[in-house]
Enzyme design. Sequence first.
Site, PDB file in Angstrom:
ATOM      1  N   GLY A   1      91.789 -68.172 -25.495  1.00 62.08           N
ATOM      2  CA  GLY A   1      93.236 -68.039 -25.676  1.00 62.08           C
ATOM      3  C   GLY A   1      93.701 -68.810 -26.905  1.00 62.08           C
TER       4      GLY A   1
ATOM      5  N   HIS B   1     103.458 -67.233 -21.561  1.00 59.27           N
ATOM      6  CA  HIS B   1     102.855 -67.343 -22.888  1.00 59.27           C
ATOM      7  C   HIS B   1     103.783 -67.917 -23.953  1.00 59.27           C
ATOM      8  CE1 HIS B   1      99.959 -64.869 -20.789  1.00 59.27           C
ATOM      9  NE2 HIS B   1      99.083 -65.290 -21.680  1.00 59.27           N
ATOM     10  N   LEU B   2     105.037 -68.173 -23.599  1.00 66.25           N
ATOM     11  CA  LEU B   2     105.894 -68.911 -24.544  1.00 66.25           C
ATOM     12  C   LEU B   2     105.219 -70.236 -24.906  1.00 66.25           C
ATOM     13  CD1 LEU B   2     109.473 -68.493 -23.035  1.00 66.25           C
ATOM     14  CD2 LEU B   2     108.661 -67.647 -25.229  1.00 66.25           C
ATOM     15  N   GLN B   3     104.464 -70.784 -23.933  1.00 68.45           N
ATOM     16  CA  GLN B   3     103.809 -72.076 -24.145  1.00 68.45           C
ATOM     17  C   GLN B   3     102.689 -71.992 -25.173  1.00 68.45           C
ATOM     18  OE1 GLN B   3     103.400 -73.965 -19.861  1.00 68.45           O
ATOM     19  NE2 GLN B   3     103.726 -71.770 -19.756  1.00 68.45           N
ATOM     20  N   ARG B   4     102.198 -70.787 -25.408  1.00 68.47           N
ATOM     21  CA  ARG B   4     101.089 -70.637 -26.359  1.00 68.47           C
ATOM     22  C   ARG B   4     101.575 -70.246 -27.748  1.00 68.47           C
ATOM     23  NH1 ARG B   4      96.670 -68.123 -23.050  1.00 68.47           N
ATOM     24  NH2 ARG B   4      96.444 -66.627 -24.725  1.00 68.47           N
TER      25      ARG B   4
ATOM     26  N   THR C   1      92.796 -76.230 -26.686  1.00 66.61           N
ATOM     27  CA  THR C   1      93.426 -75.660 -25.499  1.00 66.61           C
ATOM     28  C   THR C   1      94.797 -76.298 -25.282  1.00 66.61           C
ATOM     29  OG1 THR C   1      93.423 -75.477 -23.106  1.00 66.61           O
ATOM     30  CG2 THR C   1      92.093 -77.237 -23.993  1.00 66.61           C
ATOM     31  N   ILE C   2      95.760 -75.479 -24.922  1.00 68.17           N
ATOM     32  CA  ILE C   2      97.065 -76.063 -24.595  1.00 68.17           C
ATOM     33  C   ILE C   2      96.965 -76.845 -23.282  1.00 68.17           C
ATOM     34  CG2 ILE C   2      98.373 -74.257 -25.772  1.00 68.17           C
ATOM     35  CD1 ILE C   2      99.189 -73.286 -22.869  1.00 68.17           C
ATOM     36  N   ASP C   3      95.922 -76.549 -22.466  1.00 67.24           N
ATOM     37  CA  ASP C   3      95.805 -77.167 -21.137  1.00 67.24           C
ATOM     38  C   ASP C   3      95.405 -78.644 -21.205  1.00 67.24           C
ATOM     39  OD1 ASP C   3      96.229 -74.565 -20.296  1.00 67.24           O
ATOM     40  OD2 ASP C   3      94.105 -74.164 -19.948  1.00 67.24           O
TER      41      ASP C   3
ATOM     42  N   GLY D   1      88.040 -73.285 -26.504  1.00 66.90           N
ATOM     43  CA  GLY D   1      88.108 -74.098 -25.296  1.00 66.90           C
ATOM     44  C   GLY D   1      86.769 -74.165 -24.585  1.00 66.90           C
TER      45      GLY D   1
HETATM   46  O1  F6P Z   1      93.662 -71.813 -21.067  1.00 68.55           O
HETATM   47  C1  F6P Z   1      94.865 -71.493 -21.671  1.00 68.55           C
HETATM   48  C2  F6P Z   1      95.702 -70.601 -20.789  1.00 68.55           C
HETATM   49  O2  F6P Z   1      96.937 -70.406 -21.447  1.00 68.55           O
HETATM   50  C3  F6P Z   1      95.902 -71.112 -19.359  1.00 68.55           C
HETATM   51  O3  F6P Z   1      96.833 -72.146 -19.276  1.00 68.55           O
HETATM   52  C4  F6P Z   1      96.306 -69.837 -18.664  1.00 68.55           C
HETATM   53  O4  F6P Z   1      95.980 -69.884 -17.291  1.00 68.55           O
HETATM   54  C5  F6P Z   1      95.456 -68.814 -19.352  1.00 68.55           C
HETATM   55  O5  F6P Z   1      95.106 -69.339 -20.620  1.00 68.55           O
HETATM   56  C6  F6P Z   1      96.158 -67.499 -19.546  1.00 68.55           C
HETATM   57  O6  F6P Z   1      95.254 -66.606 -20.105  1.00 68.55           O
HETATM   58  P1  F6P Z   1      95.659 -65.173 -20.625  1.00 68.55           P
HETATM   59  O7  F6P Z   1      96.308 -65.339 -21.957  1.00 68.55           O
HETATM   60  O8  F6P Z   1      94.366 -64.457 -20.696  1.00 68.55           O
HETATM   61  O9  F6P Z   1      96.611 -64.587 -19.634  1.00 68.55           O
END
Ligand code: F6P
Length: 359
Positions: A10, A283-286, A137-139, A114
Amino acid sequence: MRIAITTGGGDAPGLNAVIRAAVLTAIDRGWHVLGVKKGYAGLLGDDEVIPLTRDEVRGIGHLGGTILRTTNRGNPFSYPVRQPDGSVLEVDRSDELLENARNLGINALISIGGDGSLAIAQKLAQKGLRVVCVPKTIDNDVSGTLSTFGFDTAVNTAMEAIDKLHTTAESHDRVIIMEVMGRHAGFIALHSGVAGAAHVILIPEIPYDLARVCEAIVTREKRGRFFDVVVAAEGAFPKGGIESVMGGSLPGQATRIGGIAERLSGQIQEKTGKECRSLVLGHLQRGGMPTGYDRLLATRFGGAAVQAVEDAKWGHMVALQSPNIVTIPIEDALRAPKKVDLGHDLMRTARRLGISFGD
Ligand code: F6P
């Protein structure tokens, strides 16, 4: 010297800053740099391998996403290959990858990713590929590094959302439950929840008791505070229960973690009689521009990865062990995922502020 860079898994804000720093640092040494597109697809003939010059990385350091694109379905050891009948078979294409890398004259690979990408890189290193990794990783759940770039941006995005939820929750005397990412780690929930002054924070490291969550809400009401913001990590789960999952209903579709906010909304409304609403920040967080912290960490990681190549640290990952950037064996990072340390002062401080963890 000719090195290649790839981004896998991701995306996370800061990937472009790593690419930029690695390319400029390598060019400074007189090296040539290639970019492998979409994880390893570029090295398997399913996408491109492009030259990365100063021009390609000009003006990208502040941008989210990755100019190389990425995938979390591109493991060369179990690579999805569509069959003539439409079904998908997973095939080991790692030998082909190594041969293509040799044919392109690639002396070393920098893999940015990640835990999944780290595990792939380790296997490729065992097969003889000269690879160093940059954790992403954002996690924030990769062991051996104090933090990963992307985490700070995600925390800020979630914190701003909590700020906005406060005013509307208060206006309506509602409980609003916000679900944040993090898989099996509660870092995003904990950090954004404390920074945004949430009233309840639920993380996978502390299985919650619904009765205690409701008690916290009712206690606040008795004190004249009629609204609550609950931040729930997507991987949070009740004592004796399991995490919420969604999807999986279509053929070949895997389930994924999610649904805790919606689940809690119904349960809290039923038990407290308070009006509840839920949202998934998703996905705003990404997305979006990396924060200054993430740009700096990503830039340091990019430069350190090139230094690790020069030092022949094959099978190693760059890591932040403040105040230094160090290299550690990938296997050390993979031994166990990093979890929230329940003895950390942030946990103690949060509890003293009256934040409930549902325990
Ligand atoms: O590992 C990063 C992450 O954003 C997690 O926090 C989340 O569970 C996962 O990826 C979401 O993945 P995808 O973008 O495949 O839905």
